[in-house]
Design an enzyme around this catalytic site. Structure first.
Site, PDB file in Angstrom:
ATOM      1  NE  ARG A 147      60.019 100.869  51.245  1.00  0.00           N
ATOM      2  CZ  ARG A 147      59.072 101.163  52.119  1.00  0.00           C
ATOM      3  NH1 ARG A 147      59.000 100.544  53.253  1.00  0.00           N
ATOM      4  NH2 ARG A 147      58.174 102.090  51.859  1.00  0.00           N
ATOM      5  CB  THR A 148      65.029 104.819  48.402  1.00  0.00           C
ATOM      6  OG1 THR A 148      64.089 103.945  47.792  1.00  0.00           O
ATOM      7  CG2 THR A 148      66.241 104.959  47.509  1.00  0.00           C
ATOM      8  CE  LYS A 208      67.005 130.018  51.266  1.00  0.00           C
ATOM      9  NZ  LYS A 208      68.365 130.146  51.812  1.00  0.00           N
ATOM     10  NE  ARG A 229      63.125 108.273  45.553  1.00  0.00           N
ATOM     11  CZ  ARG A 229      62.452 107.257  46.073  1.00  0.00           C
ATOM     12  NH1 ARG A 229      61.405 107.483  46.840  1.00  0.00           N
ATOM     13  NH2 ARG A 229      62.814 106.015  45.835  1.00  0.00           N
ATOM     14  CG  HIS A 289      63.951 103.212  42.160  1.00  0.00           C
ATOM     15  ND1 HIS A 289      65.148 103.347  42.834  1.00  0.00           N
ATOM     16  CD2 HIS A 289      62.977 103.216  43.118  1.00  0.00           C
ATOM     17  CE1 HIS A 289      64.904 103.426  44.131  1.00  0.00           C
ATOM     18  NE2 HIS A 289      63.597 103.352  44.315  1.00  0.00           N
TER      19      HIS A 289
HETATM   20  C1  NCD Z   1      59.437 102.728  44.907  1.00  0.00           C
HETATM   21  C2  NCD Z   1      59.715 104.073  44.254  1.00  0.00           C
HETATM   22  O1  NCD Z   1      60.047 105.041  44.938  1.00  0.00           O
HETATM   23  O2  NCD Z   1      59.612 104.114  43.042  1.00  0.00           O
HETATM   24  N1  NCD Z   1      59.702 102.722  46.267  1.00  0.00           N
HETATM   25  C3  NCD Z   1      60.942 102.419  46.711  1.00  0.00           C
HETATM   26  O3  NCD Z   1      61.915 103.033  46.367  1.00  0.00           O
HETATM   27  N2  NCD Z   1      61.070 101.351  47.506  1.00  0.00           N
HETATM   28  C4  NCD Z   1      58.093 102.231  44.621  1.00  0.00           C
HETATM   29  C5  NCD Z   1      56.917 103.103  44.925  1.00  0.00           C
HETATM   30  O4  NCD Z   1      57.050 104.218  45.419  1.00  0.00           O
HETATM   31  O5  NCD Z   1      55.822 102.625  44.658  1.00  0.00           O
END
Ligand code: NCD
Length: 306
Positions: A51-52, A80, A101, A129
């Site tokens: 999703r993100t 590397k 991320r 997040h």
């Molecule tokens: C969340 C995350 O990555 O922290 N997911 C997301 O970004 N929608 C929640 C999760 O992974 O449980």
């Protein structure tokens, strides 16, 4: 130049403006279809995501921009041994804005110090997040009409769940929010959030183990999955993973207008039979995630809609 590392990087007024912009994008998407023409978003994902990453990419494409990036550390020069600081210096030459991320807490912050383009923290370890929080706030505000005066239950892995940590920090800035923290003993909220954020700011909160005991009082229920990848051993994960399962029976205990949110991905913690309940809004929430990321990109790039 502004980066987004934590929801607290935005004042309540800035946040309100961002959510207003997201609602305007939802109502008039075509007005924004060319706003980012010629601009590039880099998505640097050192940890899995559906999703993100895709919602960031969809957001930039909806704005008429383009995207580049990688979706796992193995497919980047990190394999590397390149440092995040070096990677971002290079990416700054290729893109106008970057979503990162990383499994290590603070990695996007380190990157932001060396970057000449805005960096968005798209999740750093069990820490923060912020764009999920923007998504959550937009969902709540759009569907409930307000961000104050409610009781919210946060349920599941409150220890490792970064979405919960960010959401709590954002919500304490609004009046009259009661927090019910629902988790097994081992997965309770870390002290730095319980004491350092909730207690320190004199917030009304209490802890419960049984979801059934908490449900009747809630206006919002924020479910989370047990964060398998952050457990030290598989046995503990297996013991914890099905601790909570929200099903139709349990939904009978909830208020008629209680909303169920979940950042997704869902594992077993919400039974699929709940998906048809009008109170289940987690798939709508994913849609709001695109609007709010569009609004964030426009804001950080200081681009106006047409
Ligand atoms: C969340 C995350 O990555 O922290 N997911 C997301 O970004 N929608 C929640 C999760 O992974 O449980």
């Amino acid at each position: 130049m502004k980066h987004l590392m934590s929801p607290l990087d935005l004042s309540v007024e800035e946040l309100d403006r961002l959510l207003d912009l997201a609602n305007d994008i939802e109502a008039h998407p075509s007005r924004y279809a060319h706003s980012c023409e010629g601009k590039k978003l880099a998505t640097l994902f050192y940890e899995p995501s559906t999703r993100t990453r895709l919602s960031f990419e969809a957001a930039m494409l909806n704005l008429g921009g383009s995207v580049l990036g990688f979706s796992s550390a193995d497919s980047s020069s990190a394999a590397k041994g390149e440092s995040v600081s070096d990677t971002i210096r290079v990416i700054s030459c290729y893109a106008d804005i970057c979503a990162m991320r990383h499994p290590k807490e603070g990695a996007p912050l380190v990157a932001s110090m060396k970057s000449s383009i805005p960096i968005i923290n798209a999740g750093d370890g069990g820490h923060q997040h912020p764009t999920q929080t923007l998504t959550d706030l937009l969902t709540i505000r759009s569907l409930k009409g307000r961000l104050d005066n409610f009781t919210i239950g946060l349920c599941g892995d409150l220890k490792f769940g970064r979405t919960v940590h960010s959401l709590i920090q954002a919500l304490i800035r609004y009046p009259n929010i009661r927090f019910v923290l629902i988790s097994p003993e081992e997965l309770r909220l870390p002290d730095n959030i319980r004491d350092g954020v909730l207690k320190k700011n004199h917030q009304d909160f209490h802890e419960e183990v049984r979801l059934e005991d908490a449900l009747p009082q809630l206006d919002l229920l924020y479910m989370t999955r047990v964060q398998r990848e952050r457990f030290f051993n598989e046995e503990d994960y297996i013991r914890m993973k099905d601790f909570y399962i929200l099903d139709k029976e349990k939904m009978k205990l909830a208020k008629e207008d209680m909303l169920v949110l979940h950042p997704l991905p869902r594992v077993n913690e919400i039974s699929v039979e709940v998906d048809d309940d009008p109170r289940a809004v987690y798939f709508k929430q994913a849609q709001y995630g695109v609007y709010v990321r569009m609004a964030l990109i426009l804001t950080l790039l200081e681009v106006e809609g047409c």
